[in-house]
Write a protein that holds these residues in place. Structure first.
Motif, PDB file in Angstrom:
ATOM      1  N   SER A  85       0.844  -1.198   0.000  1.00 55.83           N
ATOM      2  CA  SER A  85       0.000   0.000   0.000  1.00 55.83           C
ATOM      3  C   SER A  85       0.881   1.252   0.000  1.00 55.83           C
ATOM      4  O   SER A  85       2.081   1.169   0.268  1.00 55.83           O
ATOM      5  N   PHE A  86       0.252   2.400  -0.254  1.00 60.76           N
ATOM      6  CA  PHE A  86       1.010   3.666  -0.299  1.00 60.76           C
ATOM      7  C   PHE A  86       1.593   4.042   1.048  1.00 60.76           C
ATOM      8  O   PHE A  86       2.459   4.907   1.131  1.00 60.76           O
ATOM      9  N   LYS A  87       1.113   3.410   2.125  1.00 60.24           N
ATOM     10  CA  LYS A  87       1.573   3.777   3.458  1.00 60.24           C
ATOM     11  C   LYS A  87       3.100   3.637   3.595  1.00 60.24           C
ATOM     12  O   LYS A  87       3.715   4.286   4.426  1.00 60.24           O
ATOM     13  N   PRO A 126      -9.045   8.116  -2.842  1.00 60.46           N
ATOM     14  CA  PRO A 126     -10.005   7.840  -1.778  1.00 60.46           C
ATOM     15  C   PRO A 126      -9.609   8.649  -0.542  1.00 60.46           C
ATOM     16  O   PRO A 126      -8.427   8.904  -0.332  1.00 60.46           O
ATOM     17  N   ILE A 127     -10.581   9.065   0.259  1.00 61.42           N
ATOM     18  CA  ILE A 127     -10.247   9.796   1.493  1.00 61.42           C
ATOM     19  C   ILE A 127     -10.668   8.972   2.706  1.00 61.42           C
ATOM     20  O   ILE A 127     -11.820   8.561   2.809  1.00 61.42           O
ATOM     21  N   GLY A 128      -9.720   8.718   3.611  1.00 58.53           N
ATOM     22  CA  GLY A 128     -10.010   8.055   4.872  1.00 58.53           C
ATOM     23  C   GLY A 128      -9.723   9.028   6.000  1.00 58.53           C
ATOM     24  O   GLY A 128     -10.536   9.865   6.369  1.00 58.53           O
ATOM     25  N   ASN A 129      -8.472   8.958   6.510  1.00 59.33           N
ATOM     26  CA  ASN A 129      -8.065   9.874   7.570  1.00 59.33           C
ATOM     27  C   ASN A 129      -7.581  11.205   6.996  1.00 59.33           C
ATOM     28  O   ASN A 129      -7.151  12.082   7.726  1.00 59.33           O
ATOM     29  N   ALA A 130      -7.586  11.310   5.661  1.00 57.28           N
ATOM     30  CA  ALA A 130      -7.230  12.531   4.927  1.00 57.28           C
ATOM     31  C   ALA A 130      -5.744  12.867   4.945  1.00 57.28           C
ATOM     32  O   ALA A 130      -5.342  13.964   4.583  1.00 57.28           O
ATOM     33  N   GLY A 131      -4.916  11.918   5.360  1.00 55.78           N
ATOM     34  CA  GLY A 131      -3.478  12.137   5.316  1.00 55.78           C
ATOM     35  C   GLY A 131      -2.981  12.145   3.881  1.00 55.78           C
ATOM     36  O   GLY A 131      -2.235  13.030   3.464  1.00 55.78           O
ATOM     37  N   ASN A 132      -3.428  11.152   3.124  1.00 49.50           N
ATOM     38  CA  ASN A 132      -2.886  11.000   1.785  1.00 49.50           C
ATOM     39  C   ASN A 132      -3.267  12.149   0.856  1.00 49.50           C
ATOM     40  O   ASN A 132      -2.425  12.695   0.160  1.00 49.50           O
ATOM     41  N   ALA A 139     -10.233   0.422   4.278  1.00 55.43           N
ATOM     42  CA  ALA A 139      -9.053   1.195   4.654  1.00 55.43           C
ATOM     43  C   ALA A 139      -9.378   2.686   4.733  1.00 55.43           C
ATOM     44  O   ALA A 139      -8.585   3.475   5.230  1.00 55.43           O
ATOM     45  N   ALA A 140     -10.545   3.075   4.223  1.00 54.53           N
ATOM     46  CA  ALA A 140     -10.940   4.485   4.245  1.00 54.53           C
ATOM     47  C   ALA A 140     -12.207   4.670   5.088  1.00 54.53           C
ATOM     48  O   ALA A 140     -12.893   5.680   4.971  1.00 54.53           O
ATOM     49  N   GLN A 148     -10.369   0.313  -2.554  1.00 48.72           N
ATOM     50  CA  GLN A 148     -10.223   1.775  -2.556  1.00 48.72           C
ATOM     51  C   GLN A 148      -9.926   2.288  -3.962  1.00 48.72           C
ATOM     52  O   GLN A 148     -10.321   3.394  -4.338  1.00 48.72           O
ATOM     53  N   THR A 187      -4.701   2.560  -4.070  1.00 43.80           N
ATOM     54  CA  THR A 187      -3.879   2.763  -2.887  1.00 43.80           C
ATOM     55  C   THR A 187      -3.270   1.495  -2.308  1.00 43.80           C
ATOM     56  O   THR A 187      -2.318   1.550  -1.549  1.00 43.80           O
ATOM     57  N   ALA A 188      -3.874   0.344  -2.637  1.00 41.51           N
ATOM     58  CA  ALA A 188      -3.326  -0.920  -2.121  1.00 41.51           C
ATOM     59  C   ALA A 188      -3.433  -1.997  -3.186  1.00 41.51           C
ATOM     60  O   ALA A 188      -4.007  -1.784  -4.257  1.00 41.51           O
TER      61      ALA A 188
END
Ligand SMILES: *Cc1c(COP(=O)(O)O)cnc(C)c1O
Ligand SMILES: [Zn+2]
Length: 471
Positions: free
Chosen positions: A138-140, A275-281, A336-337, A387, A415-416
């Motif tokens: 994943s992008f993490k 995609p937006i989850g915690n909005a970090g990316n 994940a989001a 995602q 993203t993954a």
């Protein structure tokens, strides 16, 4: 165009030599703090921090066109530290000595043009950038490469003898954190992840276990885990590896630098879909393009399109109603989001009002649309996760709503990796989705194995094969 860039670069510029003055800067009160400590929020007002280089303007002495060449040439060098996200060293963490950089193979993921039939069904040609092809899929990993390199540097510089890295996760942050931390010295560094019980996929659960992390499962959803981790970081000596920590965001900016580079720095008419989850990316991506814009490496900021599921849509609602409220999430295949109160939301607000006015939009998609677009894409030669499916469904919706147009160059962030989310594919194929997901499979997209006797004749009969003509 690509050929023209292959000349005239000064050897000394290839070597990182910028004298940076890196600080944490508070988003609200503007106070700055030195990077020789671990901070996650402003000690004065508790707001989010970002990392800035007070000497950023010195980088402007090199023209944008020259930076393009430096970054292109660096790709050909076999210098380990510069092979991943730190190819863009001056814009990531230019205070780190090269020997402290941890490179585990992250970054420089492929951009792939989508299959023609798929493009037709969506309504426009587009590209997918496969961030699932990072080491932990994943992008993490981009953010962990910067965060864990920073830890490595800090341990040496400050003689730290014990460090506990911790994160809350919807699955991929913990996989990435556990992987990168496991590369550091055992006995000095421990890694702990907090997961919402039953709300990460089996693959995502096995990843941090496989990397040797302490895995703690707690009841609730991601937002509950995040609150606990915030309390722990407030009170105890731990290192936070969530995207609230700006040393993660700084690495994730590399996604934008790569897109710019992969399109020969032509960002006019470009839209990036995330995609937006915690909005970090999404905030990291907006900041990344902004860096390139400020240095004249690109001449236009791209359009940014955020996508959310109807089951976890606080940012979409804010975009519609101009007022922000956390939401209570419902089960989502874009797990994940699946976040109801994104930690980095204030950063979105700030970036949009200061830089992305008229260049930012959010669309909402259904669980049904996410599954259909993921499966359709994967049945046309792609390897996207749920995602990513959310992103593809978002492109279709944005076209229908006139937010995107056919002539635009569109890049969707997958993203993954597809393989992390096989359980959802399985539920779709077997029609076993729990009711709350609101997914009713389309039989034409379902695919099941067929059991046949071990006989060529039976298999040929099943496939309706014609016998080969005698010559
Ligand atoms: C973390 C994650 C997201 C959401 O990114 P945020 O930075 O939390 O908005 C989306 N997709 C995947 C696969 C993720 O792991
Ligand atoms: Zn402050």
């Amino acid at each position: 165009m690509p050929w023209e860039n292959l000349c005239e670069v000064n050897q000394t510029e290839l070597r990182p030599q910028h004298t940076a003055d890196m600080v944490f800067e508070c988003l609200e009160c503007g106070r700055t703090y030195h990077l020789d400590q671990f901070l996650y929020t402003c000690p004065h007002c508790k707001s989010l921090l970002r990392i800035i280089d007070k000497n950023f303007d010195l980088l402007k002495q090199t023209p944008g066109s020259q930076w393009q060449k430096v970054f292109n040439f660096r790709k050909m060098l076999n210098i380990e530290a510069l092979k991943g996200i730190f190819l863009f060293y001056e814009l990531i963490l230019p205070c780190l000595p090269l020997e402290d950089i941890i490179y585990l193979g992250e970054g420089h993921t492929p951009v792939v043009r989508v299959n023609e039939e798929l493009a037709e069904s969506i309504g426009t040609e587009f590209f997918i950038k496969y961030d699932g092809l990072n080491p932990s899929a994943s992008f993490k990993d981009r953010g962990m490469a910067s965060a864990v390199s920073f830890i490595n540097y800090s341990i040496k510089k400050r003689n730290i003898t014990q460090l506990l890295g911790i994160c809350a996760s919807t699955g991929d942050t913990s996989a990435a954190a556990a992987l990168y931390l496991s590369y550091l010295k055992k006995g000095v560094v421990r890694s702990v992840v907090l997961l919402p019980q039953g709300k990460v996929t089996p693959q995502q659960l096995s990843q941090p276990l496989g990397s040797g992390a302490t895995v703690i499962e707690v009841p609730g959803v991601f937002d509950d885990c995040m609150k606990i981790v915030e309390q722990l970081t407030d009170k105890y000596e731990v290192f936070l590896l969530n995207s609230k920590n700006p040393v993660r965001i700084t690495g994730q900016k590399s996604y934008s630098y790569e897109i710019a580079q992969q399109f020969d720095y032509q960002t006019n008419n470009l839209a990036v879909v995330l995609p937006i989850g915690n909005a970090g990316n999404i905030t990291a991506v907006m900041e990344g393009f902004l860096d390139f814009y400020r240095l004249g490496i690109i001449t236009e900021l791209p359009q940014i399109l955020g996508v959310q599921s109807r089951h976890a849509n606080p940012v979409f609602r804010w975009y519609q109603e101009k007022e922000y409220h956390p939401v209570k999430v419902k089960p989502s295949v874009a797990q994940a989001a699946m976040i109801g109160d994104p930690v980095s939301f204030p950063k979105i607000q700030r970036l949009v009002s200061e830089h992305y006015q008229g260049k930012f939009a959010v669309v909402e998609v259904t669980e049904q649309e996410i599954m259909e677009q993921m499966i359709k894409s994967n049945q046309h030669g792609h390897i996207i996760c749920t995602q990513g499916g959310e992103g593809v469904a978002g492109v279709k919706k944005a076209l229908q709503q006139g937010i995107l147009s056919r002539g635009q160059r569109v890049v969707v962030d997958s993203t993954a990796h597809q393989l992390k989310f096989l359980g959802f594919q399985q539920m779709y194929f077997e029609n076993t989705f729990p009711k709350e997901y609101e997914v009713v499979p389309d039989p034409s997209l379902q695919n099941r194995p067929v059991s046949l006797p071990a006989s060529a004749q039976e298999i040929a009969h099943y496939l309706g094969l014609k016998t080969r003509a005698k010559v």
